[in-house]
Design a protein around this motif. Structure first.
Motif, PDB file in Angstrom:
ATOM      1  N   ALA A  99       2.007   0.694   0.016  1.00 50.06           N
ATOM      2  CA  ALA A  99       1.661  -0.257  -1.049  1.00 50.06           C
ATOM      3  C   ALA A  99       1.799  -1.700  -0.578  1.00 50.06           C
ATOM      4  CB  ALA A  99       2.546  -0.011  -2.262  1.00 50.06           C
ATOM      5  N   SER A 100       2.670  -1.931   0.414  1.00 45.42           N
ATOM      6  CA  SER A 100       2.907  -3.313   0.853  1.00 45.42           C
ATOM      7  C   SER A 100       2.470  -3.575   2.294  1.00 45.42           C
ATOM      8  CB  SER A 100       4.390  -3.646   0.698  1.00 45.42           C
ATOM      9  OG  SER A 100       5.157  -2.764   1.487  1.00 45.42           O
ATOM     10  N   GLY A 101       1.749  -2.653   2.929  1.00 47.73           N
ATOM     11  CA  GLY A 101       1.313  -2.856   4.308  1.00 47.73           C
ATOM     12  C   GLY A 101       1.061  -1.532   4.989  1.00 47.73           C
ATOM     13  N   LYS A 102       1.899  -1.206   5.982  1.00 38.59           N
ATOM     14  CA  LYS A 102       1.752   0.076   6.676  1.00 38.59           C
ATOM     15  C   LYS A 102       3.106   0.572   7.152  1.00 38.59           C
ATOM     16  CE  LYS A 102       0.858  -1.748  11.319  1.00 38.59           C
ATOM     17  NZ  LYS A 102       0.876  -3.142  10.944  1.00 38.59           N
ATOM     18  N   ALA A 103       3.137   1.851   7.479  1.00 42.00           N
ATOM     19  CA  ALA A 103       4.292   2.477   8.117  1.00 42.00           C
ATOM     20  C   ALA A 103       3.803   3.071   9.425  1.00 42.00           C
ATOM     21  CB  ALA A 103       4.887   3.564   7.232  1.00 42.00           C
ATOM     22  N   VAL A 104       4.523   2.788  10.500  1.00 43.65           N
ATOM     23  CA  VAL A 104       4.229   3.371  11.806  1.00 43.65           C
ATOM     24  C   VAL A 104       5.402   4.285  12.118  1.00 43.65           C
ATOM     25  CG1 VAL A 104       3.656   2.903  14.216  1.00 43.65           C
ATOM     26  CG2 VAL A 104       3.024   1.243  12.451  1.00 43.65           C
ATOM     27  N   TRP A 105       5.140   5.495  12.594  1.00 45.30           N
ATOM     28  CA  TRP A 105       6.202   6.494  12.720  1.00 45.30           C
ATOM     29  C   TRP A 105       6.084   7.300  14.004  1.00 45.30           C
ATOM     30  CZ3 TRP A 105       4.312  11.385  13.195  1.00 45.30           C
ATOM     31  CH2 TRP A 105       3.023  11.602  12.717  1.00 45.30           C
ATOM     32  N   PHE A 106       7.194   7.943  14.343  1.00 48.09           N
ATOM     33  CA  PHE A 106       7.212   8.945  15.405  1.00 48.09           C
ATOM     34  C   PHE A 106       8.187  10.036  15.013  1.00 48.09           C
ATOM     35  CE2 PHE A 106      10.609   6.079  16.763  1.00 48.09           C
ATOM     36  CZ  PHE A 106      11.625   6.954  17.088  1.00 48.09           C
ATOM     37  N   ARG A 107       7.999  11.213  15.616  1.00 45.57           N
ATOM     38  CA  ARG A 107       8.898  12.353  15.412  1.00 45.57           C
ATOM     39  C   ARG A 107       9.426  12.822  16.750  1.00 45.57           C
ATOM     40  NH1 ARG A 107       4.727  14.313  11.602  1.00 45.57           N
ATOM     41  NH2 ARG A 107       5.501  13.725   9.562  1.00 45.57           N
ATOM     42  N   LEU A 108      10.689  13.220  16.748  1.00 43.76           N
ATOM     43  CA  LEU A 108      11.310  13.842  17.914  1.00 43.76           C
ATOM     44  C   LEU A 108      11.892  15.178  17.489  1.00 43.76           C
ATOM     45  CD1 LEU A 108      13.297  10.883  19.515  1.00 43.76           C
ATOM     46  CD2 LEU A 108      11.117  11.839  20.269  1.00 43.76           C
ATOM     47  N   PRO A 109      11.752  16.207  18.309  1.00 41.21           N
ATOM     48  CA  PRO A 109      12.335  17.506  17.964  1.00 41.21           C
ATOM     49  C   PRO A 109      13.816  17.539  18.306  1.00 41.21           C
ATOM     50  CG  PRO A 109      11.265  17.650  20.079  1.00 41.21           C
ATOM     51  CD  PRO A 109      11.009  16.246  19.563  1.00 41.21           C
ATOM     52  N   VAL A 110      14.498  18.525  17.762  1.00 39.89           N
ATOM     53  CA  VAL A 110      15.866  18.800  18.167  1.00 39.89           C
ATOM     54  C   VAL A 110      15.799  19.386  19.578  1.00 39.89           C
ATOM     55  CG1 VAL A 110      17.833  20.335  17.765  1.00 39.89           C
ATOM     56  CG2 VAL A 110      16.801  19.114  15.860  1.00 39.89           C
ATOM     57  N   VAL A 111      16.642  18.877  20.440  1.00 38.66           N
ATOM     58  CA  VAL A 111      16.703  19.388  21.812  1.00 38.66           C
ATOM     59  C   VAL A 111      17.702  20.535  21.828  1.00 38.66           C
ATOM     60  CG1 VAL A 111      17.248  18.804  24.202  1.00 38.66           C
ATOM     61  CG2 VAL A 111      16.203  17.092  22.709  1.00 38.66           C
ATOM     62  N   PRO A 112      17.286  21.715  22.284  1.00 41.65           N
ATOM     63  CA  PRO A 112      18.230  22.841  22.291  1.00 41.65           C
ATOM     64  C   PRO A 112      19.404  22.562  23.217  1.00 41.65           C
ATOM     65  CG  PRO A 112      16.088  23.512  23.165  1.00 41.65           C
ATOM     66  CD  PRO A 112      16.006  22.062  22.823  1.00 41.65           C
ATOM     67  N   ARG A 113      20.566  23.055  22.795  1.00 35.85           N
ATOM     68  CA  ARG A 113      21.751  22.923  23.649  1.00 35.85           C
ATOM     69  C   ARG A 113      21.526  23.689  24.939  1.00 35.85           C
ATOM     70  NH1 ARG A 113      26.832  24.648  20.349  1.00 35.85           N
ATOM     71  NH2 ARG A 113      25.328  25.569  18.991  1.00 35.85           N
ATOM     72  N   GLN A 114      22.042  23.140  25.992  1.00 28.33           N
ATOM     73  CA  GLN A 114      21.949  23.830  27.278  1.00 28.33           C
ATOM     74  C   GLN A 114      22.904  25.004  27.261  1.00 28.33           C
ATOM     75  OE1 GLN A 114      19.840  23.086  29.754  1.00 28.33           O
ATOM     76  NE2 GLN A 114      18.975  21.567  28.372  1.00 28.33           N
ATOM     77  N   ARG A 115      22.385  26.161  27.581  1.00 24.00           N
ATOM     78  CA  ARG A 115      23.243  27.331  27.674  1.00 24.00           C
ATOM     79  C   ARG A 115      23.947  27.291  29.017  1.00 24.00           C
ATOM     80  NH1 ARG A 115      19.213  31.964  26.683  1.00 24.00           N
ATOM     81  NH2 ARG A 115      17.657  30.381  26.392  1.00 24.00           N
ATOM     82  N   GLN A 116      25.174  27.673  28.993  1.00 22.05           N
ATOM     83  CA  GLN A 116      25.881  27.743  30.257  1.00 22.05           C
ATOM     84  C   GLN A 116      25.306  28.901  31.038  1.00 22.05           C
ATOM     85  OE1 GLN A 116      30.030  28.037  29.560  1.00 22.05           O
ATOM     86  NE2 GLN A 116      30.244  25.830  29.334  1.00 22.05           N
TER      87      GLN A 116
END
Length: 154
Positions: A126-143
């Motif tokens: 309504a007042s301009g624009k939104a610029v966005w990005f998404r990042l996934p969850v990084v899986p924990r490293q398994r030992q």
């Protein structure tokens, strides 16, 4: 240990329309991801947030505040930067016509956002624009367990 948040969490913060907004935005994203022990890559989130905020400050006129929106979900995080200019950002969702000049200080921000995020885009507000990005969850490293076991000495 990175645990996925059980419920979505979000923050919406007004930032000044100045270069001072960049480190503040980075700190807010870093804090949000750390406090909830969220599994998205904090370094990448900070870098891309800094690029979005710097672009909003540099490419929009006036002194209206810029708004930072951080959404943490079990699957990843979304960061949006709202600014008062309705014009879409240059080459965010399509490749640039030419490569950035390696000797120039500017021209790589949108390329970084496209390359390092899972997805990115922009939308009118309504007042301009939104610029966005998404990042996934990084899986924990398994030992990793060794595939071989040493023989006992005889």
């Amino acid at each position: 240990m990175h645990e996925r948040p059980s419920a979505p969490a979000s923050w919406r913060v007004a930032l000044p329309h100045s270069a001072a907004a960049v480190p503040v935005a980075r700190a807010l994203v870093r804090t949000a991801l750390a406090e909830l022990e969220h599994g998205a890559d904090s370094d990448t989130a900070e870098l891309l947030t800094a690029e979005l905020v710097a672009n909003a400050v540099e490419h929009t006129a006036g002194d209206a505040p810029i708004e930072l929106v951080v959404k943490l979900l079990p699957t990843g995080c979304t960061v949006e930067v709202h600014d008062p200019d309705p014009a879409p950002p240059g080459n965010l969702t399509r490749p640039a016509q030419r490569r950035p000049d390696p000797w120039q200080e500017h021209g790589r921000g949108l390329l970084l956002i496209r390359a390092l995020s899972a997805s990115c885009g922009h939308r009118p507000t309504a007042s301009g624009k939104a610029v966005w990005f998404r990042l996934p969850v990084v899986p924990r490293q398994r030992q990793r367990q060794p595939r071989w076991r040493p023989r006992p000495a005889s």
